[in-house]
Design a protein around this motif. Sequence first.
Motif, PDB file in Angstrom:
ATOM      1  N   ARG A   1       2.533  -1.348  -3.882  1.00 29.86           N
ATOM      2  CA  ARG A   1       3.833  -1.919  -3.508  1.00 29.86           C
ATOM      3  C   ARG A   1       3.561  -3.131  -2.636  1.00 29.86           C
ATOM      4  O   ARG A   1       2.649  -3.115  -1.797  1.00 29.86           O
ATOM      5  CB  ARG A   1       4.669  -0.881  -2.766  1.00 29.86           C
ATOM      6  N   ALA A   2       4.344  -4.172  -2.826  1.00 29.68           N
ATOM      7  CA  ALA A   2       4.206  -5.405  -2.040  1.00 29.68           C
ATOM      8  C   ALA A   2       5.387  -5.549  -1.079  1.00 29.68           C
ATOM      9  O   ALA A   2       6.506  -5.134  -1.385  1.00 29.68           O
ATOM     10  CB  ALA A   2       4.124  -6.614  -2.962  1.00 29.68           C
ATOM     11  N   GLU A   3       5.106  -6.146   0.075  1.00 27.59           N
ATOM     12  CA  GLU A   3       6.136  -6.312   1.098  1.00 27.59           C
ATOM     13  C   GLU A   3       6.048  -7.724   1.660  1.00 27.59           C
ATOM     14  O   GLU A   3       4.959  -8.252   1.894  1.00 27.59           O
ATOM     15  CB  GLU A   3       5.923  -5.290   2.215  1.00 27.59           C
ATOM     16  N   ARG A   4       7.215  -8.355   1.861  1.00 31.29           N
ATOM     17  CA  ARG A   4       7.242  -9.700   2.444  1.00 31.29           C
ATOM     18  C   ARG A   4       6.850  -9.617   3.912  1.00 31.29           C
ATOM     19  O   ARG A   4       7.276  -8.720   4.642  1.00 31.29           O
ATOM     20  CB  ARG A   4       8.632 -10.334   2.345  1.00 31.29           C
ATOM     21  N   GLU A   5       6.020 -10.581   4.341  1.00 33.59           N
ATOM     22  CA  GLU A   5       5.522 -10.559   5.717  1.00 33.59           C
ATOM     23  C   GLU A   5       6.635 -10.795   6.729  1.00 33.59           C
ATOM     24  O   GLU A   5       6.612 -10.249   7.826  1.00 33.59           O
ATOM     25  CB  GLU A   5       4.438 -11.627   5.872  1.00 33.59           C
ATOM     26  N   LYS A   6       7.635 -11.617   6.390  1.00 31.60           N
ATOM     27  CA  LYS A   6       8.697 -11.959   7.332  1.00 31.60           C
ATOM     28  C   LYS A   6      10.058 -11.529   6.792  1.00 31.60           C
ATOM     29  O   LYS A   6      11.042 -12.247   6.906  1.00 31.60           O
ATOM     30  CB  LYS A   6       8.692 -13.464   7.616  1.00 31.60           C
ATOM     31  N   SER A   7      10.110 -10.357   6.183  1.00 35.45           N
ATOM     32  CA  SER A   7      11.339  -9.902   5.566  1.00 35.45           C
ATOM     33  C   SER A   7      11.307  -8.387   5.465  1.00 35.45           C
ATOM     34  O   SER A   7      10.265  -7.753   5.552  1.00 35.45           O
ATOM     35  CB  SER A   7      11.500 -10.532   4.180  1.00 35.45           C
ATOM     36  N   VAL A   8      12.497  -7.808   5.257  1.00 36.91           N
ATOM     37  CA  VAL A   8      12.566  -6.368   5.062  1.00 36.91           C
ATOM     38  C   VAL A   8      12.340  -6.004   3.605  1.00 36.91           C
ATOM     39  O   VAL A   8      12.352  -4.827   3.244  1.00 36.91           O
ATOM     40  CB  VAL A   8      13.948  -5.827   5.505  1.00 36.91           C
ATOM     41  N   TYR A   9      12.101  -6.999   2.762  1.00 39.76           N
ATOM     42  CA  TYR A   9      12.023  -6.730   1.328  1.00 39.76           C
ATOM     43  C   TYR A   9      10.726  -6.044   0.936  1.00 39.76           C
ATOM     44  O   TYR A   9       9.637  -6.457   1.334  1.00 39.76           O
ATOM     45  CB  TYR A   9      12.164  -8.031   0.527  1.00 39.76           C
ATOM     46  N   LYS A  10      10.853  -4.988   0.134  1.00 35.53           N
ATOM     47  CA  LYS A  10       9.706  -4.321  -0.481  1.00 35.53           C
ATOM     48  C   LYS A  10       9.973  -4.231  -1.977  1.00 35.53           C
ATOM     49  O   LYS A  10      11.091  -3.924  -2.400  1.00 35.53           O
ATOM     50  CB  LYS A  10       9.511  -2.908   0.080  1.00 35.53           C
ATOM     51  N   THR A  11       8.944  -4.495  -2.757  1.00 33.35           N
ATOM     52  CA  THR A  11       9.092  -4.343  -4.194  1.00 33.35           C
ATOM     53  C   THR A  11       9.194  -2.860  -4.535  1.00 33.35           C
ATOM     54  O   THR A  11       8.764  -2.006  -3.762  1.00 33.35           O
ATOM     55  CB  THR A  11       7.900  -4.943  -4.956  1.00 33.35           C
ATOM     56  N   THR A  54       2.282 -15.846  -2.777  1.00 34.38           N
ATOM     57  CA  THR A  54       1.903 -15.848  -1.355  1.00 34.38           C
ATOM     58  C   THR A  54       2.961 -15.138  -0.519  1.00 34.38           C
ATOM     59  O   THR A  54       4.085 -14.895  -0.955  1.00 34.38           O
ATOM     60  CB  THR A  54       1.736 -17.291  -0.842  1.00 34.38           C
ATOM     61  N   GLY A  55       2.551 -14.817   0.715  1.00 29.54           N
ATOM     62  CA  GLY A  55       3.487 -14.224   1.666  1.00 29.54           C
ATOM     63  C   GLY A  55       3.679 -12.727   1.510  1.00 29.54           C
ATOM     64  O   GLY A  55       4.688 -12.190   1.957  1.00 29.54           O
ATOM     65  N   TRP A  56       2.705 -12.023   0.911  1.00 24.13           N
ATOM     66  CA  TRP A  56       2.849 -10.593   0.688  1.00 24.13           C
ATOM     67  C   TRP A  56       1.753  -9.799   1.401  1.00 24.13           C
ATOM     68  O   TRP A  56       0.636 -10.266   1.558  1.00 24.13           O
ATOM     69  CB  TRP A  56       2.762 -10.272  -0.815  1.00 24.13           C
ATOM     70  N   THR A  57       2.100  -8.597   1.799  1.00 22.87           N
ATOM     71  CA  THR A  57       1.107  -7.597   2.176  1.00 22.87           C
ATOM     72  C   THR A  57       1.273  -6.428   1.201  1.00 22.87           C
ATOM     73  O   THR A  57       2.349  -6.231   0.629  1.00 22.87           O
ATOM     74  CB  THR A  57       1.288  -7.106   3.613  1.00 22.87           C
ATOM     75  N   PHE A  58       0.200  -5.633   1.034  1.00 27.31           N
ATOM     76  CA  PHE A  58       0.205  -4.621  -0.021  1.00 27.31           C
ATOM     77  C   PHE A  58      -0.112  -3.242   0.553  1.00 27.31           C
ATOM     78  O   PHE A  58      -0.874  -3.110   1.507  1.00 27.31           O
ATOM     79  CB  PHE A  58      -0.824  -4.970  -1.096  1.00 27.31           C
ATOM     80  N   SER A  59       0.487  -2.246  -0.060  1.00 27.88           N
ATOM     81  CA  SER A  59       0.207  -0.846   0.269  1.00 27.88           C
ATOM     82  C   SER A  59      -0.191  -0.135  -1.017  1.00 27.88           C
ATOM     83  O   SER A  59       0.268  -0.487  -2.104  1.00 27.88           O
ATOM     84  CB  SER A  59       1.433  -0.168   0.882  1.00 27.88           C
ATOM     85  N   TRP A  60      -1.031   0.901  -0.853  1.00 29.43           N
ATOM     86  CA  TRP A  60      -1.596   1.599  -2.011  1.00 29.43           C
ATOM     87  C   TRP A  60      -1.305   3.085  -1.906  1.00 29.43           C
ATOM     88  O   TRP A  60      -1.390   3.675  -0.831  1.00 29.43           O
ATOM     89  CB  TRP A  60      -3.103   1.355  -2.079  1.00 29.43           C
TER      90      TRP A  60
END
Length: 427
Positions: free
Chosen positions: A188-198, A142-148
């Motif tokens: 690629r996944a990104e945390r909704e409340k963070s600067v972290y990107k996989t 949980t807590g991820w948004t995704f880009s393609w």
Amino acid sequence: MELSLLPLVLLLISSVHSAHTEEKPKPKVSIKPAQHVFRGEKVTLRCDIYDEGVTSWRYSWYKEDSDSVFSDQQEHTFMSVTESDAGKYSCDGFKGSRWSQKSDAVTLTVSDPRAVLSVSPQNWLTEGDPVTLICEVHSFSTGWTFSWFTLTVSPDQYDQLSDSSRGAGGNYTVSSVALNHTGVYVCRAEREKSVYKTPFSNTQLLWVTGVSPPVSLIVSPSRTQHFTSVSLSLSCEDQSNSTGWRVRRYTDAGRLEDCSLRGGSTCTFSSTVPSHTGVYWCESEFGEKHHPVNITVHSGVILESPVHPVTEGDHLILRCLYQHTTPANLRADFYKDGSLIQNQTTEMNITTVSKSHEGFYYCKHPTRGESPKSWISVRGGSNEHCLFLSESQISVLNILSSVLAACPYLLVTVMLVFEYCRMRGKT
């Protein structure tokens, strides 16, 4: 009398020293934004010592069970944490002769989760099929948004899909694929409340086969699996005689590149090696992609199967070949989608192909091993409308006879079309 007071004085000194020791304040360690963070995030360790009348402590930070001090500030900040920064941290402080106790250790955990991309129902597709790309982050659901993204030519670059918002829930769905959906995809996944990107995920290649493309990929020898140390040629033949087509490939090593060093319409290997395995297709200068073919180079047993999709109603023959025997045909077992369908035969015959025959095929010899898998694609026949007329010929003729009796020329035309379809169906 002085001697009798000495034990009392020593007891008093001991009591004062003990009380002083017990009164040492104990620091408290805090970690912001959290004790469990992701690689690349900014993390701050803070040491707080509460003692009445004492301020401006000098601090010492320790990691794990080491006595080595790595920082003397009240706050220590990691601007971009890595896995090596994970561990247990504690602190203490002093001012003059006044010392604090050592704090309890607090554990910092640093994770570097990965995005994993999969495809449903399969990578091989025909125009109009549905497909879904699924992006997941294991252990952190949980807590991820995704880009393609799609992978472009070397040097490797990623172009974000303009409609990638459809993948916000982890799925990117195309209800009806077109030829231009052929390509290499990552997510690629990104945390909704963070600067972290996989990091970018593993790659997935989608192959979309068209019904009547303007160009054909000609493979010689005409099969999808090939032995090592033999010649192999692939070329794009354009029915409209236009120019600008070139042979492109996506290798098993994950590289997208021109097959020919000069980017021409023909790609030739004088002596094949396993690294030539990959998906090959024809691509125009405008980015049109046609006729993807999965080429496998293998030493040992191979399956002889058609290069392009088979039409419903066609006759299909599969053979199991071995490079070091004459003749090359082996008496072997044939499998479809992992299930045995024919055993100990030199070739497998399907007299009338239907859509149910679509799937992954391979052959297996008891001593020489098994071949790689090949995908057999089946497309609909082109005479379906004629077959319909043939099956209902009596009712159609009765209706036409009554309706068109007053128009003999139109009736003759219809009968000629009917006869043509009937003869074509026999053919």
